[in-house]
Every structure is written in C-alpha cells, then in structure tokens.
Design an enzyme around this catalytic site. Structure first.
Site, short mmCIF file in Angstrom:
data_model
loop_
_atom_site.label_atom_id
_atom_site.label_comp_id
_atom_site.label_asym_id
_atom_site.label_seq_id
_atom_site.Cartn_x
_atom_site.Cartn_y
_atom_site.Cartn_z
N PRO A 217 0.80 -1.24 0.00
CA PRO A 217 0.00 0.00 0.00
C PRO A 217 0.83 1.29 0.00
O PRO A 217 0.27 2.37 -0.09
CB PRO A 217 -0.82 -0.11 1.28
CG PRO A 217 0.03 -0.95 2.18
CD PRO A 217 0.77 -1.92 1.30
N ASP A 235 2.29 -1.54 -8.91
CA ASP A 235 1.60 -2.59 -8.15
C ASP A 235 0.18 -2.72 -8.68
O ASP A 235 -0.49 -1.70 -8.86
CB ASP A 235 1.57 -2.25 -6.64
CG ASP A 235 1.38 -3.49 -5.78
OD1 ASP A 235 0.43 -4.24 -6.04
OD2 ASP A 235 2.19 -3.71 -4.87
N ASP A 272 9.92 -4.80 -2.94
CA ASP A 272 9.51 -5.51 -1.72
C ASP A 272 8.33 -6.42 -2.06
O ASP A 272 7.33 -6.44 -1.37
CB ASP A 272 9.13 -4.47 -0.65
CG ASP A 272 8.76 -5.08 0.68
OD1 ASP A 272 9.33 -6.12 1.04
OD2 ASP A 272 7.89 -4.50 1.37
N LYS A 302 12.23 -13.15 -0.38
CA LYS A 302 11.46 -14.08 0.46
C LYS A 302 12.22 -15.40 0.55
O LYS A 302 12.63 -15.94 -0.48
CB LYS A 302 10.09 -14.29 -0.17
CG LYS A 302 9.10 -14.87 0.77
CD LYS A 302 7.70 -14.72 0.25
CE LYS A 302 6.76 -15.40 1.23
NZ LYS A 302 5.39 -15.23 0.87
#
Ligand code: SAM
Length: 345
Positions: A217, A235, A272, A302
């Site tokens: 966000p 995004d 990210d 990740k």
C-alpha cells in the site's frame, strides 16, 4: 580481561543455524552452545584467531544480527550478589583503563525469559549507571556511545562484555532496532526500508528518482517521498489514498511485467514484492534497463522452503552481472526474508 574469543550471537528467530553455518565457514573449529533455541547462541572461536570481530565485520554473516563479546561470566546465584559481581567487574574494567573518565557508556541488559532471577534487567543498568556517573565520571547513554556494556542473563549464567558499538554489528540491544510507529503510517513494511537505510548507511536524499516495484500500500514509497525523491510505484494492488495526488508520485496500477519504462530513468530501484524469489528476480532483471549505471537497488528476498543460501545464490545469478552485491543482510524487520543492497554496474 581484554582478549576474548567467546561471543554471544543473535539472529532472527528460526535463523540461528544459518548464522552458525556462516560463522563456522569463517572459523572452522568454532564451538557453539545454544542459549535460546534458534535465536541466541554462545560461540567460542579458536584461540589462535587474533581478531575474530575484524573478520566478522569484513565478511559479515547475513544471518548474524548482533554479536557481543563475553569478557567474563558468572554462575547465577539468583540473589543480589549477582549484581555485586557485575559491579565488581565494571570497577575492574575502569581500573584497568578499558573505560575512561568522561566516556559515554550504554548498558544493554538482555534476559532469557527462562532465567529465574529476582532482579529486573533494569536494576543492573541502574546499578551500572550509578557507578558510571559517580565513580567513572562518565555519561550513561542509550545510543551513540563510546562503549557498550552487554549483559546477558541466561538460565544458568551471567555473561558480561565490553565493546565499541561498531563491533556489535548493531548498536541496538541484541540488534533489535525499534522505530516509532507513526500515527498515519501506511504499512509496517516501511520499517524494513528505514532499517535498510540505517544498516547499510544509505543516504536516500542523494537520489532523485526511484522505482518502487510491488509498492502497495505504499510504506516504502512514502519514505522515499519523505526523503524528497520522485517515485514511480508499480503494483496491481491499490496504493494508500493518502499518497494519491502527490505530484512527486506516478503510479502504474499494473503487474510489473506489463510496464514500460524509459532507459536509465531511475537512480534507485526498490522492490519488496512478497513473491517467489526467482520469479521476482526475473521481473526485476527485466526492468533493470530503467536503472542508471551506478544506481542502487534494495530488494527484499522471500526465503521460501528454508534454503536461504541457495535462494541468495539463485537470485544473484539472475541479477548479476547487471547488479553487484554490496551487502546481503537479514534485517530485524525481515521475517522469513532477507534484504539485498546492490549497485548497477
Ligand atoms: C509486501 S507488499 C509491499 C509492501 C510495500 N513495500 C509497503 O511498504 O507498503 C508486496 C506487494 O507486491 C505486489 N506484487 C506482487 N506481485 C507483483 C507483480 N508481479 N507486479 C507488481 N507488484 C506485485 C503485491 O500486490 C503487494 O502489494
């Protein structure tokens, strides 16, 4: 009292074995003793290694969040005599000239939650601060100290060590860096980029234009905007309404694979994206034409399937030779992740 080859290492929960693997690679005959499973461990580097910390700083292990020397250890009596032993140690350190009058001293006390002692960690700090003020004529501080005194209370023993802040890899107790949560903070993810900024010593304000891939966000985007950068955010998910209408922000509400950018448009690239690392690596690699030569990149990776070293090797194989690695580190605010800091060749 000055020379020690015994240290306490701390990693994020679940990652101690990887930190130990990395230390064993640096010093093959190191002995390890777990203090808190998967997180905190004592290690003894072979005595012939003269300056283990210099080696650790030079080839910093990714999963070692914090290290503190053990200059002395005491059996725990579970009475206030423990505090008297520690006070005796501090006076000796001062008499030996290891701490000088006027110095700023931070005392960091950590306690294993299984340690059953009648005193609070804070009472050790209070006892030390009193000696620092009244006998050493120094200044007790929390950060920006000349020396850190680290006390670790385990279930069976007390460990104490004295070090320069830079020798602990982090000047926060146990490497647990804390940021104030802002009232209108868009996401907790912002802490990851704030920590990367501190840990890697990055001055974002020298960059002008940033690409944020997997931006929603918008915690990272908001930090870069605060640092004065123009940001392009990609995004398919929605950015926080608080960011909309910011003249420095351009949003592509799309999958990163579907975006067309200009060559050398950015001097900073951040990503990210909480996604399969290899697919993320390929997406980033495909957008690297938009990053100027000499530009920097900060990428969260990740750690799926718990094979972190293999994952890092795989992703570097995808990103190199366009990017070279400046540092890879699991940050305190990374969960099952680590952060790469890279530069475009
Ligand atoms: C952990 S969140 C990012 C949080 C963000 N850094 C912040 O500070 O608020 C990961 C984001 O990556 C985005 N994402 C995943 N796959 C993507 C793709 N292929 N292209 C663009 N964004 C993607 C997701 O939609 C999600 O919003």
């Amino acid at each position: 009292m000055t020379h020690t080859n015994t240290y306490i290492g701390t990693s994020n929960h679940g990652f101690a074995q990887y930190a130990q693997d990395e230390i064993r690679k640096l010093f093959p005959l190191t002995k390890f003793y777990l203090l808190v499973p998967t997180e905190v461990f004592l290690f003894e580097v072979p005595a012939e290694i003269e300056d283990p910390i210099a080696v650790i700083k030079e080839q910093e292990p990714m999963f070692l969040r914090h290290v503190q020397p053990v200059t002395q250890e005491f059996e725990i009596s579970r009475t206030d005599a423990d505090i008297e032993h520690l006070k005796g140690w501090l006076r000796e350190a001062f008499q030996a000239g290891l701490i000088l009058p006027g110095e700023k001293i931070a005392t960091q006390v950590r306690k294993d939650e299984r340690a059953d002692v009648p005193y609070a960690p804070f009472s050790i700090k209070a006892a030390f601060d009193e000696i620092i003020v009244s006998e050493i004529l120094g200044e007790p501080v929390v950060r920006y100290s000349d020396h850190i005194i680290s006390v670790y209370i385990s279930a069976a023993k007390l460990f104490v060590g004295l070090s320069k802040p830079s020798d602990n890899l982090s000047d926060w107790s146990g490497g647990a860096i804390r940021f104030m949560k802002e009232q209108d903070q868009i996401s907790r993810a912002k802490f990851k980029l704030l920590e990367a900024e501190q840990r890697f010593g990055i001055d974002f304000s020298v960059a002008r234009t940033a690409l944020d891939i997997g931006a929603a966000p918008g915690g990272w985007t908001s930090l870069l905007l605060e640092r004065g950068l123009k940001v392009t955010a990609i995004d398919p998910a929605a950015m926080s309404p608080r960011l909309l209408g910011n003249p420095l922000l351009k949003i592509h509400k799309k999958n990163a694979g579907d975006v067309k950018l200009r060559d050398n448009e950015f001097d900073l690239l951040v990503c990210d994206m909480s996604w399969d690392p290899r697919q993320m690596g390929r997406l980033v690699a495909d957008l690297l034409y938009s990053l100027q030569s000499g530009g920097t990149a900060i990428i969260t990776v990740k750690l799926m399937h718990k094979k972190p070293f293999q994952t890092v090797r795989d992703i570097l194989r995808i990103l190199e030779p366009s990017l070279f690695l400046l540092k890879a580190k699991q940050l305190f605010h990374n969960r099952e992740e680590l952060t790469l800091y890279l530069q475009k060749t």
